[in-house]
Design an enzyme around this catalytic site. Structure first.
Site, mmCIF file in Angstrom:
data_model
loop_
_atom_site.group_PDB
_atom_site.id
_atom_site.type_symbol
_atom_site.label_atom_id
_atom_site.label_comp_id
_atom_site.label_asym_id
_atom_site.label_seq_id
_atom_site.Cartn_x
_atom_site.Cartn_y
_atom_site.Cartn_z
ATOM 1 N N LYS A 62 1.139 -15.983 3.996
ATOM 2 C CA LYS A 62 0.256 -17.148 3.837
ATOM 3 C C LYS A 62 -0.104 -17.715 5.210
ATOM 4 O O LYS A 62 -1.239 -18.095 5.464
ATOM 5 C CB LYS A 62 0.954 -18.226 3.002
ATOM 6 N N HIS B 287 -10.198 19.900 -16.382
ATOM 7 C CA HIS B 287 -10.871 18.604 -16.482
ATOM 8 C C HIS B 287 -10.257 17.729 -17.571
ATOM 9 O O HIS B 287 -10.960 17.118 -18.375
ATOM 10 C CB HIS B 287 -12.375 18.788 -16.707
#
Ligand code: 5GP
Length: 527
Positions: free
Chosen positions: A138, A279
């Site tokens: 922060k 696939h």
């Protein structure tokens, strides 16, 4: 923009690279402050370090549950250096600024993955570490937060290139990474609770994962990609051991997962089974007396598509199966284990990856699936319904024969793993035609039949294998046309969820052609 580093706080569970970093920091004129174990490691190497307790005037208590949770530490991390009130507070309470926080957390994910007991896992929930990571990130306007030992060299280089200071952009980037780490950490904790308690409702868990591998690229070369793991230790592509071959690509991981989840539906105590995936869809699946036999039947379904495929086996890869598999170009083999002879056969193909998992996942296990959409993600419990547990209902005049019934169950088991709309023809416990991913069910049906004709030609057979086959559909036939396409291809029995407005029409069409049809009551959409 640049902040000169005067004091660093080090508190790390993973002590990799710690001493080199500590030395470099001291050389750069940085004072070191550290927690119990970390301070001891640094001091033993003869590097000057202060103990956190000397700063807080408070001992580490409760087995380390409380060590850095103190205003002297958090004030030092959070103070705005050029705010008069903050500076006054620092002076009033004798708080020294901390410019660098080197923190990595208790190894919650590792302890969980290693199968630690409940109390050990709970004890590995770090409290003070994430608090410091969040505080320093922060305050990135002043503080550098390093949560990953892989960033130590970059920190050392940055300090030496900037006369012992860090630039703003550097601190910002590390802050982003710091919050990625605490978010993944808390997601792992909530995921562990939810799994342990078998809570499937998404209310109980957050989603995230720890970045395990940065991949060369994503689905396409211009996309970036990473593999995040969530600490779930069930056998699968995330926990597999790679015995050989190049790094897995994004598509490899996706396809290998599809292959292994599919083959795990076949209990190895009952039968050997092999799935070949392209696939993310199967292009051949079969049961067999041996894995070699199952592989050859799976391959016969669509030998053209199998080129460059991913192969999953539900048992130990033996030499006989390996011998056959290496004859066709294959990307990945995944199996619970591999015999030394089989591994040697695979080793002749340098690029072929061989993954062993140590077991099969339980297809009935609960778990959660995630899919991203613009602006968020969708989460659902995994499809853990399996055909053996369903109440199958014969809806036609003719009931399936035992042989048809075995093939029907086989076909429905496979259809669950085929992208919708899914149509699967099966004969003798092997797929003979698979139609996947079409927008209309009748198209999937036609494509599956067409594939069976191709396979017939490739094998030089007189009739397509769909003659005398059975067919499975992942969802109901909305009209009789899909069923009629199957009849035309030579299918004699059908398995599907049922539940269409026109079920009566579909059943009448089946009866008219002497077809036996079974309703499962359960749908297996997969998109
Ligand atoms: P050490 O090996 O230095 O004794 O402990 C380092 C670990 O303690 C780090 O993983 C750090 O995140 C953690 N840690 C630091 N302060 C606290 C605290 O106040 N409470 C808890 N539970 N962990 C802390």
């Amino acid at each position: 923009n640049f902040v000169k580093a005067r004091r660093a706080l080090l508190s790390v569970s993973d002590k990799t690279g710690l001493l080199d970093l500590a030395r470099a920091l001291v050389e750069a004129g940085v004072e070191l402050v550290s927690t119990g174990g970390t301070a001891k490691t640094i001091a033993q190497a003869g590097i000057p370090v202060k103990d956190v307790s000397d700063i807080t005037g408070f001992p580490e208590i409760m087995d380390g549950r409380v060590k850095t949770l103190h205003p002297s530490i958090h004030g030092g991390l959070l103070a705005i250096r050029d705010d008069a009130e903050h500076v006054a507070a620092m002076e009033a309470h004798n708080i020294g600024a901390i410019d660098i926080a080197i923190i990595n957390l208790y190894p919650f994910e590792e302890v969980r993955a290693a199968g630690g007991d409940y109390a050990a896992i709970v004890e590995n929930i770090d409290i003070g570490g994430p608090a410091m990571v969040r505080a320093s990130a922060k305050n990135h306007a002043y503080v550098t937060t390093v949560t990953d030992p892989a960033d130590y060299p970059r920190l050392i280089e940055t300090l030496s290139a900037n006369d012992g200071a860090t630039p703003y952009r550097f601190r910002q980037e590390l802050a982003a990474k710091a919050y990625a780490r605490t978010a993944a950490y808390d997601a792992a904790i909530s995921g562990w609770f939810a799994d342990a308690l078998e809570l499937q409702d998404p209310t109980w868990r957050a989603f995230g994962g720890k970045l395990e591998t940065v991949m060369r690229y994503g689905e396409n070369p211009h996309q970036k990609a990473g593999f995040y793991v969530n600490g779930d230790k069930r056998p699968g592509v995330a926990t597999a051991r790679q015995l050989q071959g190049k790094q897995l690509s994004y598509n490899n991981v996706n396809d290998t997962d599809a292959a292994f989840e599919l083959v795990a539906e076949f209990d190895p105590a009952r039968t050997a089974a092999v799935a070949i995936i392209k696939h993310a869809n199967p292009c051949g699946v079969a049961e067999g007396a041996t894995l070699k036999e199952a592989y050859l039947s799976a391959l016969a379904c669509d030998p053209v598509s199998a080129f460059g495929g991913i192969i999953a086996l539900n048992g130990l890869l033996d030499a006989e199966a390996a011998e056959e598999i290496v004859k066709t170009f294959t990307e990945v083999i995944i199996a619970p284990d591999a015999s030394p002879e089989a591994a040697a056969i695979v080793a002749a193909k340098k690029n072929l990856r061989l993954l062993v998992t140590g077991g099969l996942p339980d297809p009935r296990a609960t778990g959660m699936m995630v899919k991203s959409v613009a602006g968020g993600m969708l989460v659902q419990s995994r499809d853990n319904s399996i055909v053996d547990d369903l109440d199958l209902r014969v809806v036609t005049k003719r009931a399936p024969s035992d042989k048809e019934m075995a093939d029907l169950a086989f076909a429905f088991r496979v259809a669950k793993h085929v992208k919708s709309n899914a149509i699967v023809y099966a004969r003798d416990l092997a797929t003979v035609g698979i139609g996947a991913g079409q927008m209309s069910r009748v198209d999937s049906s036609r494509i599956a039949a067409r594939k069976a004709l191709d396979a017939m030609e490739a094998a030089g057979l007189g009739e397509p294998l769909t003659m005398g086959s059975v067919v499975a559909s992942d969802a109901f036939f909305p009209f009789a046309d899909g069923l009629l396409a199957a009849v035309e291809a030579g299918a004699t029995a059908v398995i599907q969820p049922g539940g269409s407005m026109r079920d009566d029409e579909v059943i009448a069409a089946a009866d008219e052609h002497g077809i036996a049809m079974v309703f499962t009551g359960t749908r297996h959409f997969r998109h």
